[in-house]
Write a protein that holds these residues in place. Structure first.
Motif, PDB file in Angstrom:
ATOM      1  N   LYS A  12      -3.398 -25.756  -1.188  1.00 19.76           N
ATOM      2  CA  LYS A  12      -3.302 -24.758  -2.266  1.00 19.76           C
ATOM      3  C   LYS A  12      -2.428 -25.284  -3.404  1.00 19.76           C
ATOM      4  CE  LYS A  12      -3.956 -20.558   0.430  1.00 19.76           C
ATOM      5  NZ  LYS A  12      -3.334 -19.309   0.907  1.00 19.76           N
ATOM      6  N   LYS A  13      -1.302 -25.890  -3.033  1.00 20.36           N
ATOM      7  CA  LYS A  13      -0.396 -26.454  -4.036  1.00 20.36           C
ATOM      8  C   LYS A  13      -1.075 -27.597  -4.783  1.00 20.36           C
ATOM      9  CE  LYS A  13       3.753 -26.831  -5.849  1.00 20.36           C
ATOM     10  NZ  LYS A  13       4.276 -25.819  -6.733  1.00 20.36           N
ATOM     11  N   ALA A  14      -1.807 -28.450  -4.052  1.00 19.65           N
ATOM     12  CA  ALA A  14      -2.518 -29.568  -4.684  1.00 19.65           C
ATOM     13  C   ALA A  14      -3.574 -29.060  -5.659  1.00 19.65           C
ATOM     14  CB  ALA A  14      -3.155 -30.456  -3.624  1.00 19.65           C
ATOM     15  N   GLN A  19      -5.347 -28.553 -10.933  1.00 20.43           N
ATOM     16  CA  GLN A  19      -5.979 -27.767 -11.989  1.00 20.43           C
ATOM     17  C   GLN A  19      -5.156 -27.837 -13.274  1.00 20.43           C
ATOM     18  OE1 GLN A  19      -7.061 -23.818 -10.792  1.00 20.43           O
ATOM     19  NE2 GLN A  19      -7.913 -23.300 -12.766  1.00 20.43           N
ATOM     20  N   ASP A  20      -3.840 -27.766 -13.158  1.00 21.22           N
ATOM     21  CA  ASP A  20      -2.985 -27.902 -14.342  1.00 21.22           C
ATOM     22  C   ASP A  20      -3.174 -29.273 -14.983  1.00 21.22           C
ATOM     23  OD1 ASP A  20      -2.002 -25.363 -13.890  1.00 21.22           O
ATOM     24  OD2 ASP A  20      -0.132 -26.061 -12.961  1.00 21.22           O
ATOM     25  N   THR A  29     -10.802 -24.628 -17.557  1.00 26.21           N
ATOM     26  CA  THR A  29     -10.350 -24.119 -16.272  1.00 26.21           C
ATOM     27  C   THR A  29     -11.546 -23.810 -15.381  1.00 26.21           C
ATOM     28  OG1 THR A  29     -10.306 -21.856 -17.084  1.00 26.21           O
ATOM     29  CG2 THR A  29      -8.268 -23.103 -17.244  1.00 26.21           C
ATOM     30  N   PHE A  30     -11.287 -23.685 -14.105  1.00 26.85           N
ATOM     31  CA  PHE A  30     -12.343 -23.342 -13.163  1.00 26.85           C
ATOM     32  C   PHE A  30     -12.696 -21.877 -13.315  1.00 26.85           C
ATOM     33  CE2 PHE A  30     -10.269 -26.971 -11.101  1.00 26.85           C
ATOM     34  CZ  PHE A  30     -11.372 -27.768 -10.881  1.00 26.85           C
ATOM     35  N   GLY A  31     -13.940 -21.563 -13.041  1.00 29.66           N
ATOM     36  CA  GLY A  31     -14.399 -20.185 -13.114  1.00 29.66           C
ATOM     37  C   GLY A  31     -14.048 -19.413 -11.857  1.00 29.66           C
ATOM     38  N   PRO A  32     -14.105 -18.095 -11.944  1.00 29.70           N
ATOM     39  CA  PRO A  32     -13.758 -17.268 -10.778  1.00 29.70           C
ATOM     40  C   PRO A  32     -14.755 -17.411  -9.626  1.00 29.70           C
ATOM     41  CG  PRO A  32     -14.550 -15.900 -12.576  1.00 29.70           C
ATOM     42  CD  PRO A  32     -14.431 -17.303 -13.112  1.00 29.70           C
ATOM     43  N   CYS A  42     -13.793 -31.672  -7.395  1.00 27.95           N
ATOM     44  CA  CYS A  42     -13.615 -31.986  -8.816  1.00 27.95           C
ATOM     45  C   CYS A  42     -12.242 -32.619  -9.062  1.00 27.95           C
ATOM     46  CB  CYS A  42     -13.784 -30.713  -9.634  1.00 27.95           C
ATOM     47  SG  CYS A  42     -13.589 -30.962 -11.396  1.00 27.95           S
ATOM     48  N   ILE A  43     -11.204 -32.024  -8.493  1.00 29.45           N
ATOM     49  CA  ILE A  43      -9.852 -32.545  -8.678  1.00 29.45           C
ATOM     50  C   ILE A  43      -9.718 -33.908  -8.015  1.00 29.45           C
ATOM     51  CG2 ILE A  43      -7.428 -32.154  -8.068  1.00 29.45           C
ATOM     52  CD1 ILE A  43      -8.054 -29.117  -8.536  1.00 29.45           C
TER      53      ILE A  43
END
Length: 86
Positions: A12-14, A19-20, A29-32, A42-43
């Protein structure tokens, strides 16, 4: 690959940090509706492309191993006294 302690929380932290990083690099940003697996892939690919993460061998490149690699990556970036590493 050996399972890390607190791997779920590390992932979750990664994903947050990744994402930042992606947004700072100019990605939207990623979509909901994007799943955690899509975000992780992706990351992972962005970090590998930017040479911040060692790529997995082609035969091991799947969602599970990508998530584990991201968790291990963020564990190496956190300070030694971080609560997730205890």
């Amino acid at each position: 690959m050996k399972k890390l302690k607190n791997e779920k929380e590390l992932l979750k932290k990664a994903l947050q940090v990744g994402q930042d990083y992606a947004v700072k690099r100019g990605y939207k940003t990623f979509g909901p509706t994007d799943s955690a697996d899509q975000k992780a892939e992706c990351i992972y690919r962005l970090l590998v492309n930017d040479k911040l993460l060692t790529p997995l061998p082609a035969d091991q490149e799947n969602g599970l191993h990508m998530r584990q690699r991201l968790a291990k990556w963020i564990a190496g970036k956190l300070p030694a006294d971080h609560p997730l590493l205890k």
